[in-house]
Design a protein around this motif. Structure first.
Motif, PDB file in Angstrom:
ATOM      1  N   TRP A 223       0.832  -1.214   0.000  1.00  0.00           N
ATOM      2  CA  TRP A 223       0.000   0.000   0.000  1.00  0.00           C
ATOM      3  C   TRP A 223       0.870   1.269   0.000  1.00  0.00           C
ATOM      4  O   TRP A 223       0.445   2.311  -0.453  1.00  0.00           O
ATOM      5  N   LYS A 224       2.059   1.131   0.548  1.00  0.00           N
ATOM      6  CA  LYS A 224       2.943   2.292   0.642  1.00  0.00           C
ATOM      7  C   LYS A 224       3.394   2.779  -0.739  1.00  0.00           C
ATOM      8  O   LYS A 224       3.898   3.887  -0.867  1.00  0.00           O
ATOM      9  N   GLU A 225       3.220   1.905  -1.742  1.00  0.00           N
ATOM     10  CA  GLU A 225       3.659   2.296  -3.089  1.00  0.00           C
ATOM     11  C   GLU A 225       2.884   3.514  -3.589  1.00  0.00           C
ATOM     12  O   GLU A 225       3.388   4.299  -4.381  1.00  0.00           O
ATOM     13  N   ASN A 226       1.647   3.644  -3.144  1.00  0.00           N
ATOM     14  CA  ASN A 226       0.890   4.861  -3.474  1.00  0.00           C
ATOM     15  C   ASN A 226       1.348   5.958  -2.494  1.00  0.00           C
ATOM     16  O   ASN A 226       0.799   6.124  -1.411  1.00  0.00           O
ATOM     17  N   ARG A 227       2.368   6.709  -2.900  1.00  0.00           N
ATOM     18  CA  ARG A 227       3.018   7.655  -1.992  1.00  0.00           C
ATOM     19  C   ARG A 227       2.057   8.763  -1.545  1.00  0.00           C
ATOM     20  O   ARG A 227       2.108   9.215  -0.397  1.00  0.00           O
ATOM     21  N   THR A 228       1.210   9.194  -2.469  1.00  0.00           N
ATOM     22  CA  THR A 228       0.297  10.303  -2.131  1.00  0.00           C
ATOM     23  C   THR A 228      -0.638   9.880  -1.009  1.00  0.00           C
ATOM     24  O   THR A 228      -0.774  10.578   0.008  1.00  0.00           O
ATOM     25  N   TYR A 230      -0.308   7.430   1.025  1.00  0.00           N
ATOM     26  CA  TYR A 230       0.462   7.133   2.230  1.00  0.00           C
ATOM     27  C   TYR A 230       0.792   8.432   2.979  1.00  0.00           C
ATOM     28  O   TYR A 230       0.617   8.526   4.198  1.00  0.00           O
ATOM     29  N   THR A 231       1.249   9.457   2.206  1.00  0.00           N
ATOM     30  CA  THR A 231       1.604  10.730   2.835  1.00  0.00           C
ATOM     31  C   THR A 231       0.387  11.373   3.480  1.00  0.00           C
ATOM     32  O   THR A 231       0.452  11.864   4.618  1.00  0.00           O
ATOM     33  N   ARG A 234      -0.465   9.577   6.681  1.00  0.00           N
ATOM     34  CA  ARG A 234       0.486   9.850   7.765  1.00  0.00           C
ATOM     35  C   ARG A 234       0.294  11.244   8.334  1.00  0.00           C
ATOM     36  O   ARG A 234       0.301  11.443   9.535  1.00  0.00           O
TER      37      ARG A 234
END
Lengths: 319, 315
Positions: A223-228, A230-231, A234
């Motif tokens: 799931w972290k591959e989708n950086r947007t 994920y950001t 967070r």
């Protein structure tokens, strides 16, 4: 400071007038009484061997329930205290407190009542602040009674004194304040008890959800591959009050074990599931052992912004 | 500068007070009101005239769009001076969980009255408004009249220099109304300024030194009761007999015939004597000649009429 304290004392009187206040006190007494009915029989090496309920009427031998398992006394008592504190005080207690105090601001802002308060010499921001802090008295009293009673039961009946457990009192007030700021802000804007209660409860769900979402990202690396996404998750998790963290800190400072340490090691069908469970335990442990200052600091920042917004609305509005 | 403003004779000096709600409803359109120290001042006007808005602006409950002036020599909105003002809002709501005595202590503390003075004042005021018996009963058990009595006691707890009372006799029985009037006069004799907003014009008339009539957010008239009513005197001549034959002559003199008496507007005594002579010449018996001063209600109705408004005096 005389007007400030008068408002705080008045909020306390208002709290005492609520039936739910006494209901919550009864719940505290019942929980303490229930804990008093339970005792632990141990071995010489300090581990728990038998659980007695109702002064020996029911006995559970842990060696039979989980053969080969040796559970240290501190672990099982700390775990029970943590569960009770988390679910009864941090869950039901905070929920009832939000419902009970949801009407404090709307009734304070009613036409005819607010006129008199505003016509006194206290400035509007201070008036708001005094009422806001006064509402905390409700939770302060409830948490003190609950923690006080259970602290005494654990000490006298179970033979384990946990001075760190007393820190649960300010921590629960803090947890309540994270949510009550939303309630107060909505109340000042709408003067509606229902809206204040519902929005604050909804906010609680959102706060917990956003924190949980952060944990899910840690468990699911893909799931972290989708950086947007994920950001965003967070940042949102960082901005909102960390309500879940409060119970972790309360447990840690009380001397309770990390929840992952007392979870039963159940059988799992595949090694992949085992890995996921272990990873979840690790995430949970990290949360349990995290530094308190960033979590509490960022949560208080959120609270300060919401309180400032509510104070601004209260100060600018005509009544 | 402060010393000069402190020395002003006006307890309340409001200049060009304006307030518009939601950018649509113009509640006040430039109100100017002066209230002398130690006088009882009455504010009257029809519903929606802006009276409550003006009172709330004085008490900082509502923020004006524009306002100059002073209250007790300090700029409007000065919080420190609020300690010297007593206030009873219309339709007040007191916390039901308090007793009467606790309520007085609570509001007294909000205006920083020391505890010993609060205790002494609370006891004497509760006795003054006839509430001593109920001092320790919860407020949610009080009747409307009892709440109003307690409200008046609350407004006086800080020994105020200025008392602002919005409908103080609302919910009171006739006896309690009389007691309230006596209390207001007592306050006046002690040098306290009283600002009254009441829809009971007869009561205002009984106690007020000066009044202002507010219509559509503007002061239509302001002055002492005699100033407002002096040009509205009429003479009433009661008679027995028929004046039918004199009708044309009487009307020429501006006299109106109403049942058994004649009405002559204005205070022109010469005209009164001419009418009497006319009646005596015809052998009509004159039973009485009485000057009749208009009531405050008459003045209000007349002012409203002059403004092209229907009369509906109210809060």
């Amino acid at each position: 400071m005389m007007p400030f304290w008068a408002l705080i004392a008045d909020s306390f009187r208002e709290a005492l007038d609520r039936k739910i206040f006494w209901v919550m006190l009864c719940i505290s007494i019942l929980v303490a009484a229930a804990m008093f009915c339970v005792s632990f029989e141990g071995t010489a090496d300090g581990s728990i061997e038998e659980l007695n309920v109702f002064f020996g009427a029911y006995r559970v031998r842990l060696s039979e329930a989980a053969p080969g398992t040796v559970i240290p006394r501190e672990t099982i008592i700390g775990g029970v205290v943590y569960l009770v504190m988390d679910h009864v005080l941090g869950g039901i207690g905070i929920l009832l407190a939000l419902i009970a105090t949801g009407s404090f601001f709307p009734s304070f802002l009613e036409r005819g009542a607010i006129d008199l308060a505003l016509s006194k010499s206290l400035s509007r921001p201070l008036l708001f602040l005094a009422k806001y802090l006064g509402s905390m008295a409700f939770v302060l009293v409830q948490a003190t009674v609950f923690v006080g009673l259970t602290f005494l039961v654990v000490g006298f009946r179970w033979g384990m004194w946990m001075p760190g457990y007393l820190l649960v009192i300010p921590l629960m007030v803090l947890l309540f304040s994270y949510l009550y700021c939303v309630s107060a802000w909505v109340a000042v804007r709408t003067r509606s008890t229902l809206a204040a209660v519902l929005v604050s409860l909804g906010a609680w769900v959102v706060f917990v959800g956003l924190q949980g979402l952060g944990d899910v990202f840690e468990l699911m690396p893909q799931w972290k591959e989708n950086r947007t996404l994920y950001t965003v998750a967070r940042v949102a998790g960082w901005v909102v009050p960390k309500t879940q963290d409060i119970t972790y800190f309360a447990g840690r400072w009380s001397g309770a074990p990390a929840p992952a340490d007392v979870m039963p090691k159940t059988r799992v069908p595949t090694p992949a599931d085992r890995e996921l469970i272990d990873k979840a335990g690790e995430v949970d442990r990290q949360r349990f052992e995290q530094r308190a200052l960033p979590s509490i600091g960022s949560s208080l920042l959120f609270e300060a912004v919401v309180v400032a917004a509510a104070m601004w609305t209260f100060s600018r509005r005509d009544y | 500068m402060v010393a000069i403003t402190e020395m002003t004779n006006w307890a309340v000096d409001l200049i060009d007070v304006r307030k518009t709600y939601d950018r649509k409803v113009q509640a006040l359109r430039g109100v100017n009101i002066q209230v002398g120290r130690g006088e009882i001042f009455g504010l009257l006007g029809p519903n929606g005239a802006g009276k409550s808005t003006l009172v709330k602006i004085m008490m900082t409950v509502v923020r004006p769009d524009h306002a100059f002036g002073t209250i007790l020599g300090r700029p409007l909105g000065n919080r420190r001076k609020l300690q010297r003002i007593g206030y009873l809002p219309e339709g007040h709501r007191f916390p039901g969980y308090l007793t009467g005595m606790q309520l007085l202590h609570y509001y007294g503390a909000l205006v920083k009255v020391p505890r010993t003075r609060r205790e002494a004042n609370a006891e004497s005021l509760l006795e003054r408004v006839g509430m001593t018996r109920w001092a320790d009963a919860r407020i949610d058990k009080y009747s409307k009249g009892m709440l109003q009595r307690l409200g008046i006691a609350q407004a006086l707890l800080n020994d105020p220099e200025l008392v602002v009372l919005d409908e103080p006799t609302d919910g009171l029985d006739p006896l309690a109304r009389r007691e309230t009037r006596e209390l207001l006069l007592e306050l006046k004799h002690r040098g306290t300024t009283v600002f009254l907003n009441s829809h009971l014009l007869s009561e205002l008339e009984m106690v007020c030194d000066r009044v202002a009539i507010l219509i559509d957010g503007l002061v239509a008239r302001q002055g002492t009761l005699s100033e407002l009513t002096e040009h509205t005197v009429e003479y009433r001549i009661a008679f027995s007999g028929s004046v039918t034959a004199l009708q044309a002559q009487l009307q020429a003199l501006g006299v109106s015939i109403e049942g058994g008496h004649l009405s002559l507007p204005g205070g022109d005594m010469e005209r009164v004597n001419r009418v009497i002579d006319l009646l005596r010449e015809r052998g009509i018996t004159i039973e009485s000649v009485q000057p009749h001063r208009f009531s405050l209600e008459d003045v209000l109705v007349e002012t409203l009429g002059a403004q092209g408004r229907a009369a509906s005096p109210g809060p």
